[in-house]
Every structure is written in structure tokens, then in C-alpha cells.
Design a protein around this motif. Structure first.
Motif, PDB file in Angstrom:
ATOM      1  N   GLU A   1      10.887  27.476  16.580  1.00  0.00           N
ATOM      2  CA  GLU A   1      11.141  27.430  18.017  1.00  0.00           C
ATOM      3  C   GLU A   1      10.393  28.532  18.753  1.00  0.00           C
ATOM      4  O   GLU A   1      10.247  28.479  19.972  1.00  0.00           O
ATOM      5  CB  GLU A   1      12.643  27.533  18.298  1.00  0.00           C
ATOM      6  N   GLY A   2       9.921  29.534  18.026  1.00  0.00           N
ATOM      7  CA  GLY A   2       9.132  30.556  18.690  1.00  0.00           C
ATOM      8  C   GLY A   2       9.366  31.953  18.152  1.00  0.00           C
ATOM      9  O   GLY A   2      10.043  32.158  17.128  1.00  0.00           O
ATOM     10  N   ILE A   3       8.805  32.924  18.838  1.00  0.00           N
ATOM     11  CA  ILE A   3       8.844  34.313  18.408  1.00  0.00           C
ATOM     12  C   ILE A   3      10.278  34.829  18.323  1.00  0.00           C
ATOM     13  O   ILE A   3      10.649  35.531  17.372  1.00  0.00           O
ATOM     14  CB  ILE A   3       8.004  35.180  19.358  1.00  0.00           C
ATOM     15  N   ALA A   4      11.112  34.487  19.306  1.00  0.00           N
ATOM     16  CA  ALA A   4      12.495  34.977  19.306  1.00  0.00           C
ATOM     17  C   ALA A   4      13.234  34.537  18.048  1.00  0.00           C
ATOM     18  O   ALA A   4      14.015  35.311  17.471  1.00  0.00           O
ATOM     19  CB  ALA A   4      13.220  34.489  20.556  1.00  0.00           C
ATOM     20  N   ALA A   5      12.999  33.308  17.605  1.00  0.00           N
ATOM     21  CA  ALA A   5      13.662  32.810  16.399  1.00  0.00           C
ATOM     22  C   ALA A   5      13.194  33.575  15.167  1.00  0.00           C
ATOM     23  O   ALA A   5      14.000  33.938  14.298  1.00  0.00           O
ATOM     24  CB  ALA A   5      13.390  31.318  16.236  1.00  0.00           C
ATOM     25  N   ALA A   6      11.890  33.814  15.074  1.00  0.00           N
ATOM     26  CA  ALA A   6      11.353  34.549  13.920  1.00  0.00           C
ATOM     27  C   ALA A   6      11.888  35.977  13.892  1.00  0.00           C
ATOM     28  O   ALA A   6      12.196  36.521  12.823  1.00  0.00           O
ATOM     29  CB  ALA A   6       9.832  34.540  13.961  1.00  0.00           C
ATOM     30  N   LEU A   7      12.006  36.599  15.059  1.00  0.00           N
ATOM     31  CA  LEU A   7      12.557  37.954  15.131  1.00  0.00           C
ATOM     32  C   LEU A   7      14.033  37.960  14.749  1.00  0.00           C
ATOM     33  O   LEU A   7      14.515  38.910  14.107  1.00  0.00           O
ATOM     34  CB  LEU A   7      12.373  38.517  16.539  1.00  0.00           C
ATOM     35  N   ALA A   8      14.756  36.900  15.126  1.00  0.00           N
ATOM     36  CA  ALA A   8      16.170  36.804  14.765  1.00  0.00           C
ATOM     37  C   ALA A   8      16.335  36.726  13.247  1.00  0.00           C
ATOM     38  O   ALA A   8      17.251  37.340  12.677  1.00  0.00           O
ATOM     39  CB  ALA A   8      16.802  35.593  15.443  1.00  0.00           C
TER      40      ALA A   8
END
Length: 375
Positions: free
Chosen positions: A122-129
């Protein structure tokens, strides 16, 4: 001067921009997307381990748009009017003489309890999570899996989940924590990754066994909870769930009369045209195209479709017959954070080369080469 509108700033959209200019089109080009930036989604697999940060993968397109003489409109598409000649957006209508829709797909979030799972792509925020959750864990079970669109099984993006899976195993081993974690891979498919080809499936399953990754295959998913994955074949505990659902068309397609595939994508022909809508084209995950059932949903395929769409639109605007088609080609490196398995597939051949460090570095080199054109 002709006016061309492109929806999106992903693989297909930016390739369409380049191809239109390369074809000698001097049209007024307008790109519509919420932000003038490009996120390199293939690099998300390296965020949890720290090989990449979010900003490494976020590219400001201001200079690229200036070089390509593109006007960017910060908006979301909301509908179409006048047979496709007017794109309706959140900031007002935009008229065009030709339209290319490359706005990507949308993950199907209907499975009960899916809010308890992280969707990595879904994007960068998901990978950081994912990165932050794993850093905070002292041990436990991490479950990773994917599913397809029940009405169009080809509308899925399962490949990255193998990379997150193997990458997590590599990461935890390098951190000296692997023995405290159980990794479980799950999917309704009995042979996961079948679109990569039979040899690739065998290689993936062998690699999971070698890395002591448990599997739960061939059972339809029923639900997620905060600590559990439930399927028709039983349930298992999970402290962290990473799940890639099947894909469907963007929500704004529902506000149009554009023809849809059984899975909700935009119907396209071999020239990437949307039937019944003159000079309206589609490329990438937003479309459903004729071809073999293993046709991938990946950036490389979006690039090939976008080139065909742009060539055909340029031909039409010059009064010529649109004849360009795209080749169906799957090309990927299934990365493990320090090595990778190379897979190539066309309608003539299927090549699988075993995992080696060289392919990991080739994938990183390709990232550098691909992104430099937009910097």
C-alpha cells in the motif's frame, strides 16, 4: 495543439509521458495525481530491514515534469464526461483530446478483520509500520500471505510477499533473533506463485523448507483477528499479519460508464484501448488485458502496456491507425535481502535461475538505473 491527460504517477503513467515525447508529440500534456511524486514500490521490500528508507523511494517529479513539459494537477480523478473527453477531478473538469488511465489498482479490503493485517504494497507508511512492529517484537509468529480477486484470479500481486517473507527471514538471522520467531506463509492457492511457472513454484517451496518457514496452503481465507488467521482448513496464531489481498479497479471507475472486467478492472483490447471510448487508453494495474492467465501485475508489464498505449494515441492524433501491441513478459528477481532468484517468462519460454548474491545486486543496480531518469 492537442491536449492529452494522463491519470497517475506510477510506472505506466511516467512511461506514457516519456513515450509520447519520444514519439514526437508536441501536445499539451497534463498529469493528474494527488502529489507530483513517484514512489518506487519494488523497493518497499528493503524498508523493514533498513536497506532503504521511505525517502529513498519517494521521488519528487518537479524536474522530470519540467524536462518533459508536463503540467501537473494535484487532484484525484472522480469521473468522466463527454465520452471520455472530460476528466472530472476533485478540483474541476479537465478537457482532453486523448486520455491515458494509469492510476493503478485498489486492494480488496472485504475480508472480515482485515484491519488487523498490514498490506505491504500500500505504500511507504505500510512498510515503515512493518519495520517498527518487528523492531518492537521480542519474538512470536509472523504470518505472511496473499490472495487473488475471486472474479479475476490474475488480478493479484503476490510476488512481493515472497520477497517480504524471505527478506524477513534474512533480516532476523542477521539480527541474531531468528530462533525466537516463527514465520508462516499462507495462501488459498495449493501451489503459490504459479504465474511464475512450475519450476519457480518448486524453487519457492524448497526455499521455504530450507529456511524453516511453515506453510498453510490451499485453504480459503475466512477472517483475521488481532492474533489469529482463520481459514477453511483451520486457524493458526499470529502476532503480526502481513497480507496482500486481490486487486480491483479504482473507486472512481464506478462513477463512469467505462466497460469493466469481471474483476472490476477497465476492459482493454490488445492495443490498450478502452472499447467504446475513442482515444481513451489504459495501462498497468487499472486494466484487464487479453493474454495468458499468468500475465503479471508488475511495473515491467505496466511499462510495456504504457508504451503501446502512448504510441497508439500518438498515431490516432496524427490521423494514423493505432496498431501497436505489447508483449506479455514476466521478469523479476525474487529478492531475499542479500541474494535473489531470477525468473523470466514469456509465451515461448520460462527461465528460473537459482538464488545468488549477484541477482540481489543486479536488482539494486536496476533500481538506481530506473530512478535516475526521474531525478
Amino acid at each position: 495543439m492537442h491536449r492529452i491527460t494522463i491519470v497517475g504517477t506510477g510506472f505506466g503513467a511516467l512511461t506514457a509521458v516519456k513515450q509520447l515525447r519520444a514519439s514526437g508529440v508536441s501536445a499539451d500534456l497534463t498529469v493528474v495525481s494527488p502529489r507530483p511524486e513517484y514512489v518506487y514500490y519494488p523497493g518497499l521490500i528493503w524498508v523493514p530491514s533498513g536497506l532503504r528508507t521511505g525517502e529513498d523511494l519517494r521521488i519528487d517529479l518537479a524536474r522530470f515534469f519540467k524536462r518533459q513539459r508536463v503540467n501537473h494537477v494535484a487532484a484525484e480523478a472522480t469521473g468522466l464526461a463527454n465520452g471520455g473527453r472530460t476528466l472530472e477531478t476533485s478540483v474541476g473538469p479537465i478537457n482532453n483530446d486523448g486520455l491515458i488511465i494509469a492510476s493503478g489498482g485498489r486492494f480488496i479490503k472485504k475480508l472480515p478483520g482485515i484491519k488487523h493485517a498490514i498490506t505491504p504494497c500500500e505504500g511507504i507508511a505500510a512498510a515503515l509500520a512493518i519495520r517498527d512492529r518487528v523492531r518492537a517484537m521480542d519474538g512470536g509468529t509472523i504470518a505472511m500471505g496473499f490472495a487473488g480477486n475471486p472474479n479475476e484470479q490474475s488480478s493479484m500481486r503476490g510476488g512481493p510477499m515472497f520477497e517480504f517473507l524471505f527478506g524477513m527471514d534474512t533480516q532476523l538471522r542477521k539480527e541474531g533473533r531468528r530462533e525466537r520467531f516463527k514465520l508462516v506463509f499462507f495462501t488459498p492457492a495449493e501451489r503459490p506463485g504459479n504465474r511464475l511457472g512450475p519450476k519457480a513454484v518448486n524453487g519457492l517451496l524448497k526455499e521455504m523448507a530450507r529456511r524453516d518457514i511453515a506453510t498453510h496452503l490451499g485453504h480459503k481465507l475466512k477472517s483475521f483477528s488481532e492474533r489469529q488467521v482463520t481459514t477453511e482448513g483451520g486457524a493458526f496464531d499470529a502476532d503480526l499479519i502481513l497480507f496482500m489481498p486481490g486487486m480491483t479497479g479504482n473507486a472512481w471507475f464506478d462513477a463512469t460508464d467505462l466497460p469493466r472486467s469481471p474483476g472490476g478492472l477497465l476492459q482493454a483490447d490488445a492495443q490498450c484501448r478502452v472499447p467504446g471510448f475513442p482515444r481513451v487508453y489504459v495501462a498497468g494495474d487499472a486494466g484487464s488485458f487479453p493474454g495468458p492467465d499468468w500475465m503479471p501485475k508488475q511495473g515491467h508489464m505496466a511499462d510495456l502496456q504504457a508504451r503501446a498505449a502512448a504510441r497508439n494515441l500518438a498515431a490516432e492524433l496524427q490521423g494514423q491507425e493505432p496498431t501497436a501491441t505489447f508483449r506479455v513478459e514476466l521478469l523479476c528477481i525474487v529478492d531475499t535481502n542479500d541474494s535473489g532468484m531470477l525468473v523470466g517468462r514469456t509465451e515461448r519460454f520460462n527461465i528460473v535461475l537459482p538464488s545468488m548474491r549477484l541477482f540481489h545486486w543486479l536488482k539494486r543496480a536496476f533500481e538506481w538505473w530506473y530512478l535516475r531518469q526521474f531525478r
